[in-house]
Design a protein around this motif. Structure first.
Motif, PDB file in Angstrom:
ATOM      1  N   ILE A 264      21.629  28.270 -23.073  1.00  0.00           N
ATOM      2  CA  ILE A 264      20.178  27.066 -22.778  1.00  0.00           C
ATOM      3  C   ILE A 264      20.697  27.186 -21.114  1.00  0.00           C
ATOM      4  CG2 ILE A 264      20.544  24.908 -22.752  1.00  0.00           C
ATOM      5  CD1 ILE A 264      19.752  25.601 -26.043  1.00  0.00           C
ATOM      6  N   ALA A 265      22.168  27.519 -20.442  1.00  0.00           N
ATOM      7  CA  ALA A 265      22.823  27.162 -19.356  1.00  0.00           C
ATOM      8  C   ALA A 265      22.621  28.156 -18.765  1.00  0.00           C
ATOM      9  CB  ALA A 265      24.493  27.337 -19.563  1.00  0.00           C
ATOM     10  N   LYS A 266      22.539  29.642 -19.046  1.00  0.00           N
ATOM     11  CA  LYS A 266      21.988  30.480 -18.489  1.00  0.00           C
ATOM     12  C   LYS A 266      20.211  30.188 -17.888  1.00  0.00           C
ATOM     13  CE  LYS A 266      20.735  35.505 -18.653  1.00  0.00           C
ATOM     14  NZ  LYS A 266      20.344  36.609 -19.209  1.00  0.00           N
ATOM     15  N   MET A 267      19.359  29.712 -18.875  1.00  0.00           N
ATOM     16  CA  MET A 267      18.250  29.174 -18.639  1.00  0.00           C
ATOM     17  C   MET A 267      17.848  28.195 -17.030  1.00  0.00           C
ATOM     18  SD  MET A 267      16.370  29.035 -22.082  1.00  0.00           S
ATOM     19  CE  MET A 267      15.030  28.844 -21.918  1.00  0.00           C
ATOM     20  N   GLN A 268      18.957  27.660 -17.470  1.00  0.00           N
ATOM     21  CA  GLN A 268      18.824  26.255 -16.203  1.00  0.00           C
ATOM     22  C   GLN A 268      19.378  26.661 -15.360  1.00  0.00           C
ATOM     23  OE1 GLN A 268      21.442  23.909 -19.476  1.00  0.00           O
ATOM     24  NE2 GLN A 268      19.966  21.863 -19.339  1.00  0.00           N
ATOM     25  N   ALA A 269      20.732  27.495 -15.278  1.00  0.00           N
ATOM     26  CA  ALA A 269      20.442  28.596 -13.536  1.00  0.00           C
ATOM     27  C   ALA A 269      19.775  29.317 -13.430  1.00  0.00           C
ATOM     28  CB  ALA A 269      22.260  28.595 -13.993  1.00  0.00           C
ATOM     29  N   SER A 270      18.978  29.583 -14.072  1.00  0.00           N
ATOM     30  CA  SER A 270      18.065  30.921 -13.761  1.00  0.00           C
ATOM     31  C   SER A 270      16.404  29.495 -12.700  1.00  0.00           C
ATOM     32  CB  SER A 270      16.959  31.694 -14.623  1.00  0.00           C
ATOM     33  OG  SER A 270      18.269  32.289 -15.377  1.00  0.00           O
ATOM     34  N   ARG A 271      16.537  28.648 -13.606  1.00  0.00           N
ATOM     35  CA  ARG A 271      15.424  27.583 -12.980  1.00  0.00           C
ATOM     36  C   ARG A 271      16.084  27.081 -11.684  1.00  0.00           C
ATOM     37  NH1 ARG A 271      11.165  23.925 -15.831  1.00  0.00           N
ATOM     38  NH2 ARG A 271       9.825  26.215 -15.840  1.00  0.00           N
ATOM     39  N   LYS A 272      17.087  26.697 -11.425  1.00  0.00           N
ATOM     40  CA  LYS A 272      17.566  26.388 -10.508  1.00  0.00           C
ATOM     41  C   LYS A 272      17.214  27.432  -9.242  1.00  0.00           C
ATOM     42  CE  LYS A 272      21.137  22.945 -11.553  1.00  0.00           C
ATOM     43  NZ  LYS A 272      21.504  22.484 -12.234  1.00  0.00           N
ATOM     44  N   LEU A 273      17.658  28.754  -9.745  1.00  0.00           N
ATOM     45  CA  LEU A 273      17.143  29.381  -8.798  1.00  0.00           C
ATOM     46  C   LEU A 273      15.862  30.079  -8.986  1.00  0.00           C
ATOM     47  CD1 LEU A 273      19.706  32.559  -9.756  1.00  0.00           C
ATOM     48  CD2 LEU A 273      19.742  31.194  -8.155  1.00  0.00           C
ATOM     49  N   GLY A 274      14.840  29.519  -8.827  1.00  0.00           N
ATOM     50  CA  GLY A 274      13.411  29.359  -9.471  1.00  0.00           C
ATOM     51  C   GLY A 274      12.615  30.184 -10.088  1.00  0.00           C
ATOM     52  N   LYS A 275      12.933  30.604 -11.301  1.00  0.00           N
ATOM     53  CA  LYS A 275      12.950  31.615 -12.418  1.00  0.00           C
ATOM     54  C   LYS A 275      12.178  30.109 -13.084  1.00  0.00           C
ATOM     55  CE  LYS A 275      13.399  34.031 -16.193  1.00  0.00           C
ATOM     56  NZ  LYS A 275      12.814  35.280 -15.948  1.00  0.00           N
ATOM     57  N   GLN A 276      10.783  30.387 -13.295  1.00  0.00           N
ATOM     58  CA  GLN A 276       9.961  29.571 -13.880  1.00  0.00           C
ATOM     59  C   GLN A 276       8.949  29.585 -15.643  1.00  0.00           C
ATOM     60  OE1 GLN A 276       7.086  29.745 -10.212  1.00  0.00           O
ATOM     61  NE2 GLN A 276       7.557  27.176 -10.799  1.00  0.00           N
ATOM     62  N   ASN A 277       9.168  31.116 -15.529  1.00  0.00           N
ATOM     63  CA  ASN A 277       8.602  31.135 -17.367  1.00  0.00           C
ATOM     64  C   ASN A 277       9.751  32.354 -18.111  1.00  0.00           C
ATOM     65  OD1 ASN A 277       7.491  34.273 -17.435  1.00  0.00           O
ATOM     66  ND2 ASN A 277       7.196  32.872 -15.705  1.00  0.00           N
ATOM     67  N   PHE A 278      10.098  31.525 -19.225  1.00  0.00           N
ATOM     68  CA  PHE A 278      11.144  32.437 -19.939  1.00  0.00           C
ATOM     69  C   PHE A 278      10.657  33.036 -20.919  1.00  0.00           C
ATOM     70  CE2 PHE A 278      12.903  28.844 -17.321  1.00  0.00           C
ATOM     71  CZ  PHE A 278      13.562  29.376 -16.935  1.00  0.00           C
ATOM     72  N   ILE A 279      11.015  34.150 -21.471  1.00  0.00           N
ATOM     73  CA  ILE A 279      10.498  35.244 -22.787  1.00  0.00           C
ATOM     74  C   ILE A 279      12.135  35.687 -23.198  1.00  0.00           C
ATOM     75  CG2 ILE A 279       9.714  37.349 -23.298  1.00  0.00           C
ATOM     76  CD1 ILE A 279       8.069  35.806 -22.291  1.00  0.00           C
ATOM     77  N   ILE A 280      11.804  34.927 -24.538  1.00  0.00           N
ATOM     78  CA  ILE A 280      13.535  34.965 -26.311  1.00  0.00           C
ATOM     79  C   ILE A 280      13.077  35.673 -26.548  1.00  0.00           C
ATOM     80  CG2 ILE A 280      14.394  34.409 -26.834  1.00  0.00           C
ATOM     81  CD1 ILE A 280      14.829  31.658 -24.835  1.00  0.00           C
ATOM     82  N   ILE A 281      13.824  36.692 -26.928  1.00  0.00           N
ATOM     83  CA  ILE A 281      13.086  37.812 -28.211  1.00  0.00           C
ATOM     84  C   ILE A 281      14.104  37.255 -29.415  1.00  0.00           C
ATOM     85  CG2 ILE A 281      12.871  40.327 -29.567  1.00  0.00           C
ATOM     86  CD1 ILE A 281      11.340  40.026 -27.240  1.00  0.00           C
ATOM     87  N   VAL A 282      13.339  37.416 -30.596  1.00  0.00           N
ATOM     88  CA  VAL A 282      14.473  36.761 -31.339  1.00  0.00           C
ATOM     89  C   VAL A 282      13.764  37.790 -32.723  1.00  0.00           C
ATOM     90  CG1 VAL A 282      14.972  35.192 -33.625  1.00  0.00           C
ATOM     91  CG2 VAL A 282      14.571  34.936 -31.632  1.00  0.00           C
ATOM     92  N   ALA A 283      15.124  38.399 -33.304  1.00  0.00           N
ATOM     93  CA  ALA A 283      15.064  39.489 -34.199  1.00  0.00           C
ATOM     94  C   ALA A 283      15.091  38.433 -35.663  1.00  0.00           C
ATOM     95  CB  ALA A 283      16.351  40.843 -34.484  1.00  0.00           C
ATOM     96  N   GLU A 284      14.133  39.286 -36.444  1.00  0.00           N
ATOM     97  CA  GLU A 284      13.840  38.827 -37.284  1.00  0.00           C
ATOM     98  C   GLU A 284      14.843  38.150 -38.530  1.00  0.00           C
ATOM     99  OE1 GLU A 284      11.558  41.227 -39.838  1.00  0.00           O
ATOM    100  OE2 GLU A 284      10.875  40.023 -42.403  1.00  0.00           O
ATOM    101  N   GLY A 285      16.263  39.379 -38.163  1.00  0.00           N
ATOM    102  CA  GLY A 285      17.003  38.814 -38.952  1.00  0.00           C
ATOM    103  C   GLY A 285      17.775  37.900 -38.446  1.00  0.00           C
ATOM    104  N   ILE A 286      17.743  37.491 -37.602  1.00  0.00           N
ATOM    105  CA  ILE A 286      17.936  35.897 -36.805  1.00  0.00           C
ATOM    106  C   ILE A 286      16.801  34.501 -36.947  1.00  0.00           C
ATOM    107  CG2 ILE A 286      18.574  34.901 -34.982  1.00  0.00           C
ATOM    108  CD1 ILE A 286      20.827  36.951 -35.099  1.00  0.00           C
ATOM    109  N   GLY A 287      16.185  34.972 -36.930  1.00  0.00           N
ATOM    110  CA  GLY A 287      15.357  33.575 -37.279  1.00  0.00           C
ATOM    111  C   GLY A 287      15.142  32.888 -37.418  1.00  0.00           C
ATOM    112  N   GLY A 288      14.580  31.638 -36.850  1.00  0.00           N
ATOM    113  CA  GLY A 288      14.438  30.481 -36.532  1.00  0.00           C
ATOM    114  C   GLY A 288      14.302  30.425 -35.627  1.00  0.00           C
ATOM    115  N   SER A 289      12.895  31.058 -34.720  1.00  0.00           N
ATOM    116  CA  SER A 289      12.207  30.933 -34.017  1.00  0.00           C
ATOM    117  C   SER A 289      11.608  29.446 -33.616  1.00  0.00           C
ATOM    118  CB  SER A 289      11.760  32.040 -34.130  1.00  0.00           C
ATOM    119  OG  SER A 289      10.430  32.510 -34.626  1.00  0.00           O
ATOM    120  N   GLN A 290      11.339  28.438 -34.335  1.00  0.00           N
ATOM    121  CA  GLN A 290      10.399  27.874 -34.547  1.00  0.00           C
ATOM    122  C   GLN A 290      11.319  26.315 -34.201  1.00  0.00           C
ATOM    123  OE1 GLN A 290       7.494  26.756 -34.459  1.00  0.00           O
ATOM    124  NE2 GLN A 290       6.356  28.387 -36.106  1.00  0.00           N
TER     125      GLN A 290
END
Ligand code: ADP
Ligand code: F6P
Length: 319
Positions: free
Chosen positions: A202-228
């Motif tokens: 989350i900290a990385k996402m916030q830092a990236s946003r400050k650098l102008g990143k507007q959209n994000f993709i996060i890949i979650v493996a089924e073995g981790i789950g809990g994507s919602q």
């Protein structure tokens, strides 16, 4: 060996049809007859079989799924089921067998071999979680499907300045997740092989946003789950609107890629070459560009290395 059987077992995978075709055509080329067994080990126990001629496998190399259907057969996990299967092979004159499936299917193949039916296992699963091969049949197609779908998600994420949390298949393995994360430019990948830290993400996402990143993709493996839940937490803690998508069984379908068609064709051919020599209790794999075979029990003990460098790459190049 004059008469062999072929079946597909466990979760289906694109390229299984190409493997069946290669088994049938190679066997006929060598003067053998081939019995197609429907629905995995179930068909063997129920006599759900038919003789396959050269034309029976016409126009399937390009098709996903499996012409022979697939199933998980509880009965075959018990010794009584295996003995019934051995008897069925004797009754039908099946002298050897090719089983296309995952490691559960390999265990059944080992059991049949132990009881005198030489059986060869081919790795058919999208998960790539079979240690005795670098690549399984279906893995490449599944990854290409994921990339195609995530690219579509990125279009809409981009339009709305959102974060897309995408859950991909793989059972307990993160091979699909890590590779597709790199290929899709994901900002983070969560997979069972690696520890992860949501606060840091989350900290990385916030830092990236400050650098102008507007959209994000996060890949979650089924073995981790809990994507919602993860999407909800990201939205709450970053203010970035987030949506979760579980790709699901769409990853198991579709026309196989060139790579899967070629791999499946080579492996199907290789399996029949082994049976022709009377060799059983082997599984076929690919190491680099070379086809190999291993003793089934030995193969089931192997551990597959995880590509740590590839995992680290997602952290370096996605900012
Ligand atoms: P996969 O082959 O994809 O790993 P499964 O683990 O479900 O899928 O196994 C497929 C089938 O292989 C099972 O339904 C069963 O018929 C057979 N099988 C699995 N484990 C064993 C076992 N220990 N002994 C014999 N057969 C097995
Ligand atoms: O092994 C292939 C696979 O698609 C896994 O990725 C997944 O965990 C599982 O099969 C799903 O199985 P089912 O088709 O029984 O839902």
């Amino acid at each position: 060996m004059k008469r062999i059987g072929v079946l597909t077992s466990g979760g289906d995978a694109p390229g299984m049809n190409a493997a069946i075709r290669a088994v049938v055509r190679t066997a006929i080329y060598k003067g053998m007859t081939v019995v197609g067994i429907n629905r995995g080990y179930n068909g063997l126990l129920n006599g759900d079989v038919y003789e396959m001629d050269v034309r029976s496998v016409s126009s399937i190399i390009q098709r996903g799924g499996t012409k022979l259907f697939s199933a998980r057969c509880k009965e075959f996990k018990e010794e009584a089921g295996v003995l019934k299967g051995v008897q069925a092979c004797h009754d039908m004159g099946i002298e050897g067998l090719v089983v296309i499936g995952g490691d559960g299917s390999y265990r059944g193949a080992g059991d049949l071999s132990r009881h005198g039916i030489p059986t060869i296992g081919l790795p058919g699963t999208i998960d790539n979680d079979i240690s005795s091969t670098d690549f399984t049949i279906g893995y490449d197609t599944a990854m290409n499907t994921v990339v195609e779908l995530v690219d579509k998600l990125r279009d809409t994420s981009h339009s709305h300045d959102r974060c897309s949390v995408v859950e991909v298949m793989g059972r307990d393995a993160g091979y699909i997740a890590v590779n597709t994360a790199v290929a899709c430019g994901a900002v983070e990948v969560l997979c069972p092989e690696k520890e992860y830290n949501i606060e840091e993400m989350i900290a990385k996402m916030q830092a990236s946003r400050k650098l102008g990143k507007q959209n994000f993709i996060i890949i979650v493996a089924e073995g981790i789950g809990g994507s919602q839940e993860l999407a909800k937490r990201i939205e709450e803690e970053t203010g970035i609107e987030s949506r979760a998508t579980i790709l699901g069984h769409v990853q198991r379908g579709g026309s196989p890629t060139v790579r899967d068609r070629v791999l499946a064709s080579q492996m199907g051919n290789y399996a029949v070459n082994l049976l022709e020599k009377g060799i059983g209790n082997r599984v076929v794999g690919i190491r680099g560009t070379k086809l190999v075979d291993y003793d089934i029990q030995e193969a089931l003990q192997m551990k597959k290395p995880f590509d740590d460098d590839l995992y680290e790459l997602t952290k370096v190049i996605s900012i």
